[in-house]
Scaffold this motif. Structure first.
Motif, PDB file in Angstrom:
ATOM      1  N   HIS A  36       0.855  -1.176   0.000  1.00 43.05           N
ATOM      2  CA  HIS A  36       0.000   0.000   0.000  1.00 43.05           C
ATOM      3  C   HIS A  36       0.900   1.237   0.000  1.00 43.05           C
ATOM      4  N   PRO A  37       1.396   1.613  -1.173  1.00 36.67           N
ATOM      5  CA  PRO A  37       2.403   2.674  -1.219  1.00 36.67           C
ATOM      6  C   PRO A  37       1.850   4.053  -0.866  1.00 36.67           C
ATOM      7  N   SER A  38       2.710   4.841  -0.253  1.00 30.73           N
ATOM      8  CA  SER A  38       2.399   6.249   0.000  1.00 30.73           C
ATOM      9  C   SER A  38       2.797   7.038  -1.246  1.00 30.73           C
ATOM     10  N   PRO A  39       2.284   8.256  -1.385  1.00 37.05           N
ATOM     11  CA  PRO A  39       2.695   9.074  -2.528  1.00 37.05           C
ATOM     12  C   PRO A  39       4.213   9.290  -2.580  1.00 37.05           C
ATOM     13  N   GLU A  40       4.849   9.401  -1.422  1.00 38.34           N
ATOM     14  CA  GLU A  40       6.293   9.602  -1.392  1.00 38.34           C
ATOM     15  C   GLU A  40       7.026   8.372  -1.932  1.00 38.34           C
ATOM     16  N   GLU A  41       6.550   7.184  -1.600  1.00 42.02           N
ATOM     17  CA  GLU A  41       7.153   5.956  -2.129  1.00 42.02           C
ATOM     18  C   GLU A  41       6.942   5.849  -3.642  1.00 42.02           C
ATOM     19  N   VAL A  42       5.756   6.211  -4.089  1.00 43.26           N
ATOM     20  CA  VAL A  42       5.468   6.200  -5.528  1.00 43.26           C
ATOM     21  C   VAL A  42       6.362   7.212  -6.239  1.00 43.26           C
ATOM     22  N   GLU A  44       9.343   8.314  -5.399  1.00 44.50           N
ATOM     23  CA  GLU A  44      10.722   7.813  -5.500  1.00 44.50           C
ATOM     24  C   GLU A  44      10.848   6.778  -6.625  1.00 44.50           C
ATOM     25  N   ALA A  45       9.842   5.931  -6.782  1.00 49.60           N
ATOM     26  CA  ALA A  45       9.888   4.915  -7.841  1.00 49.60           C
ATOM     27  C   ALA A  45       9.693   5.527  -9.228  1.00 49.60           C
ATOM     28  N   VAL A  46       8.769   6.472  -9.353  1.00 55.58           N
ATOM     29  CA  VAL A  46       8.482   7.083 -10.655  1.00 55.58           C
ATOM     30  C   VAL A  46       9.658   7.940 -11.123  1.00 55.58           C
ATOM     31  N   LYS A  47      10.382   8.560 -10.179  1.00 54.80           N
ATOM     32  CA  LYS A  47      11.542   9.395 -10.545  1.00 54.80           C
ATOM     33  C   LYS A  47      12.593   8.613 -11.321  1.00 54.80           C
ATOM     34  N   SER A  54       7.394  15.970 -10.354  1.00 52.86           N
ATOM     35  CA  SER A  54       7.360  16.569  -9.012  1.00 52.86           C
ATOM     36  C   SER A  54       6.470  15.741  -8.091  1.00 52.86           C
ATOM     37  N   LEU A  55       6.721  15.892  -6.808  1.00 52.07           N
ATOM     38  CA  LEU A  55       5.889  15.211  -5.814  1.00 52.07           C
ATOM     39  C   LEU A  55       4.444  15.704  -5.914  1.00 52.07           C
ATOM     40  N   ALA A  56       4.260  16.986  -6.200  1.00 56.72           N
ATOM     41  CA  ALA A  56       2.905  17.537  -6.352  1.00 56.72           C
ATOM     42  C   ALA A  56       2.158  16.864  -7.498  1.00 56.72           C
ATOM     43  N   THR A  57       2.840  16.588  -8.603  1.00 63.12           N
ATOM     44  CA  THR A  57       2.218  15.904  -9.743  1.00 63.12           C
ATOM     45  C   THR A  57       1.819  14.483  -9.360  1.00 63.12           C
ATOM     46  N   VAL A  58       2.670  13.821  -8.617  1.00 65.20           N
ATOM     47  CA  VAL A  58       2.350  12.462  -8.171  1.00 65.20           C
ATOM     48  C   VAL A  58       1.121  12.488  -7.276  1.00 65.20           C
ATOM     49  N   TYR A  59       1.091  13.387  -6.293  1.00 63.86           N
ATOM     50  CA  TYR A  59      -0.076  13.511  -5.406  1.00 63.86           C
ATOM     51  C   TYR A  59      -1.341  13.798  -6.211  1.00 63.86           C
ATOM     52  N   LYS A  60      -1.260  14.763  -7.123  1.00 63.11           N
ATOM     53  CA  LYS A  60      -2.432  15.162  -7.912  1.00 63.11           C
ATOM     54  C   LYS A  60      -2.990  13.982  -8.704  1.00 63.11           C
ATOM     55  N   ASN A  61      -2.111  13.214  -9.325  1.00 59.19           N
ATOM     56  CA  ASN A  61      -2.570  12.101 -10.145  1.00 59.19           C
ATOM     57  C   ASN A  61      -3.026  10.905  -9.318  1.00 59.19           C
ATOM     58  N   ILE A  62      -2.415  10.688  -8.175  1.00 57.37           N
ATOM     59  CA  ILE A  62      -2.914   9.630  -7.280  1.00 57.37           C
ATOM     60  C   ILE A  62      -4.331   9.986  -6.831  1.00 57.37           C
TER      61      ILE A  62
END
Length: 143
Positions: A36-42, A44-47, A54-62
């Motif tokens: 159950h990944p957190s946005p921060e874990e996602v 790091e993997a997507v980078k 950006s982390l904001a883009t990951v949060y927005k899309n999650i």
């Protein structure tokens, strides 16, 4: 067109989401992650595939994936956003020390009484049981 791209496009069409390269990479990355990944874990993997994301883009899309029904948000009371990608009915064991979340098969508790409407007009969407305790790793650590 490769099958994975076609499948992603069809998934987006079903859920009313515009297809973008970043969303496809985010989706594929999340599908390959365990648990159950957190946005921060996602993030790091997507980078690894999109260094400029950006982390904001990951949060927005999650959040977009959760709001549209592609993924579900894990129980809202664990303190941080965790994403549920397992669509098989199940429950969770949550470590109160490290916050690790582990799936627990639905059959472990028998079939809970599931009503579609509860007192006061509360409409049930799903039933989720969280077992809170201390995981074996945390138990093994010295205080």
């Amino acid at each position: 067109m490769p099958e994975t791209l076609r499948s992603f496009r069809e998934l987006c069409a079903r859920h009313g989401i515009a297809v973008t390269h970043q969303r496809q990479v985010l989706y594929e990355t999340m599908q390959s992650m365990y648990g159950h990944p957190s946005p921060e874990e996602v993030f790091e993997a997507v980078k690894q595939r999109i260094p400029s994301i950006s982390l904001a883009t990951v949060y927005k899309n999650i959040h977009l994936f959760v709001e549209s029904g592609v993924f579900r948000e894990l129980s809202i009371h664990h303190g941080t956003l965790r994403v549920e990608m397992n669509d098989v009915p199940h429950h969770h064991m949550v470590c109160s020390v490290c916050r690790k979340v582990t799936d627990l098969p639905d059959g472990e508790f028998g079939a809970p009484l599931l009503q579609t409407a509860m007192p006061g007009g509360f409409l049930v969407e799903r039933v989720s049981i969280d077992v809170i305790g201390v995981c074996p790793d945390c138990q093994a650590r010295p205080n």
